[in-house]
Design a protein around this motif. Structure first.
Motif, mmCIF file in Angstrom:
data_model
loop_
_atom_site.group_PDB
_atom_site.id
_atom_site.type_symbol
_atom_site.label_atom_id
_atom_site.label_comp_id
_atom_site.label_asym_id
_atom_site.label_seq_id
_atom_site.Cartn_x
_atom_site.Cartn_y
_atom_site.Cartn_z
ATOM 1 N N ARG A 56 0.821 -1.203 0.000
ATOM 2 C CA ARG A 56 0.000 0.000 0.000
ATOM 3 C C ARG A 56 0.864 1.265 0.000
ATOM 4 N N CYS A 57 1.940 1.270 0.801
ATOM 5 C CA CYS A 57 2.772 2.477 0.892
ATOM 6 C C CYS A 57 4.117 2.309 0.185
ATOM 7 N N HIS A 58 4.329 1.188 -0.468
ATOM 8 C CA HIS A 58 5.568 0.896 -1.189
ATOM 9 C C HIS A 58 6.788 0.975 -0.278
ATOM 10 N N ALA A 59 6.650 0.439 0.930
ATOM 11 C CA ALA A 59 7.715 0.301 1.922
ATOM 12 C C ALA A 59 8.256 1.637 2.442
ATOM 13 N N THR A 60 7.491 2.719 2.324
ATOM 14 C CA THR A 60 7.929 3.990 2.891
ATOM 15 C C THR A 60 7.353 4.209 4.280
ATOM 16 N N GLY A 61 6.208 3.592 4.556
ATOM 17 C CA GLY A 61 5.553 3.777 5.843
ATOM 18 C C GLY A 61 4.675 5.011 5.900
ATOM 19 N N LYS A 62 4.624 5.778 4.828
ATOM 20 C CA LYS A 62 3.837 7.011 4.798
ATOM 21 C C LYS A 62 2.813 6.965 3.673
ATOM 22 N N ARG A 63 1.652 7.565 3.926
ATOM 23 C CA ARG A 63 0.595 7.687 2.937
ATOM 24 C C ARG A 63 0.082 9.123 2.959
ATOM 25 N N ILE A 64 -0.441 9.589 1.832
ATOM 26 C CA ILE A 64 -0.975 10.943 1.780
ATOM 27 C C ILE A 64 -2.327 10.961 2.490
ATOM 28 N N ARG A 65 -2.577 12.014 3.247
ATOM 29 C CA ARG A 65 -3.835 12.130 3.987
ATOM 30 C C ARG A 65 -4.993 12.359 3.011
ATOM 31 N N VAL A 66 -6.184 11.965 3.429
ATOM 32 C CA VAL A 66 -7.368 12.085 2.582
ATOM 33 C C VAL A 66 -7.648 13.544 2.242
ATOM 34 N N GLY A 67 -7.545 14.424 3.216
ATOM 35 C CA GLY A 67 -7.798 15.840 2.975
ATOM 36 C C GLY A 67 -6.808 16.441 1.994
ATOM 37 N N ARG A 68 -5.560 16.043 2.092
ATOM 38 C CA ARG A 68 -4.540 16.548 1.165
ATOM 39 C C ARG A 68 -4.763 15.999 -0.239
ATOM 40 N N TRP A 69 -5.208 14.725 -0.315
ATOM 41 C CA TRP A 69 -5.496 14.118 -1.609
ATOM 42 C C TRP A 69 -6.628 14.870 -2.303
ATOM 43 N N ILE A 70 -7.675 15.228 -1.548
ATOM 44 C CA ILE A 70 -8.803 15.974 -2.107
ATOM 45 C C ILE A 70 -8.349 17.360 -2.560
ATOM 46 N N TYR A 71 -7.514 18.022 -1.752
ATOM 47 C CA TYR A 71 -7.005 19.340 -2.130
ATOM 48 C C TYR A 71 -6.157 19.251 -3.403
ATOM 49 N N ASN A 72 -5.271 18.266 -3.479
ATOM 50 C CA ASN A 72 -4.427 18.116 -4.671
ATOM 51 C C ASN A 72 -5.269 17.877 -5.915
ATOM 52 N N ARG A 73 -6.307 17.038 -5.788
ATOM 53 C CA ARG A 73 -7.171 16.755 -6.925
ATOM 54 C C ARG A 73 -7.921 18.009 -7.366
ATOM 55 N N ALA A 74 -8.440 18.788 -6.411
ATOM 56 C CA ALA A 74 -9.167 20.019 -6.748
ATOM 57 C C ALA A 74 -8.226 21.049 -7.377
ATOM 58 N N ALA A 75 -7.024 21.186 -6.851
ATOM 59 C CA ALA A 75 -6.064 22.146 -7.405
ATOM 60 C C ALA A 75 -5.645 21.744 -8.818
#
Length: 83
Positions: A56-75
């Protein structure tokens, strides 16, 4: 203060708080691997070993937050429409 006004104020505070959190820290820990980047598995003696990398995270341990994902998509949509 009436009950509807109190509910609106609480929702506004929660929404603004989450948006600030997404702005300051856009990445959160992966929910599948708990931010480790891999699974843990036990060998025959019961000792923990490193398992497979998290898909899911490709061994980085980090994922983008849902709110940030929505903001990036809208921008991205806004930038594509204003060209």
């Amino acid at each position: 203060m009436s009950l509807p006004l109190l509910a609106i104020a609480c929702l506004l505070i929660i929404t603004l708080g989450y948006s600030v959190k997404c702005w300051l820290s856009p990445f959160g820990d992966c929910r599948k691997c708990s931010g480790m980047g891999h699974a843990l598995k036990a060998d025959r003696k019961g000792r923990l070993k490193r398992g497979k990398d998290c898909r899911r995270c490709h061994a980085t341990g980090k994922r983008i937050r849902v709110g940030r994902w929505i903001y990036n998509r809208a921008a991205r949509t806004y930038r594509a429409d204003t060209r």
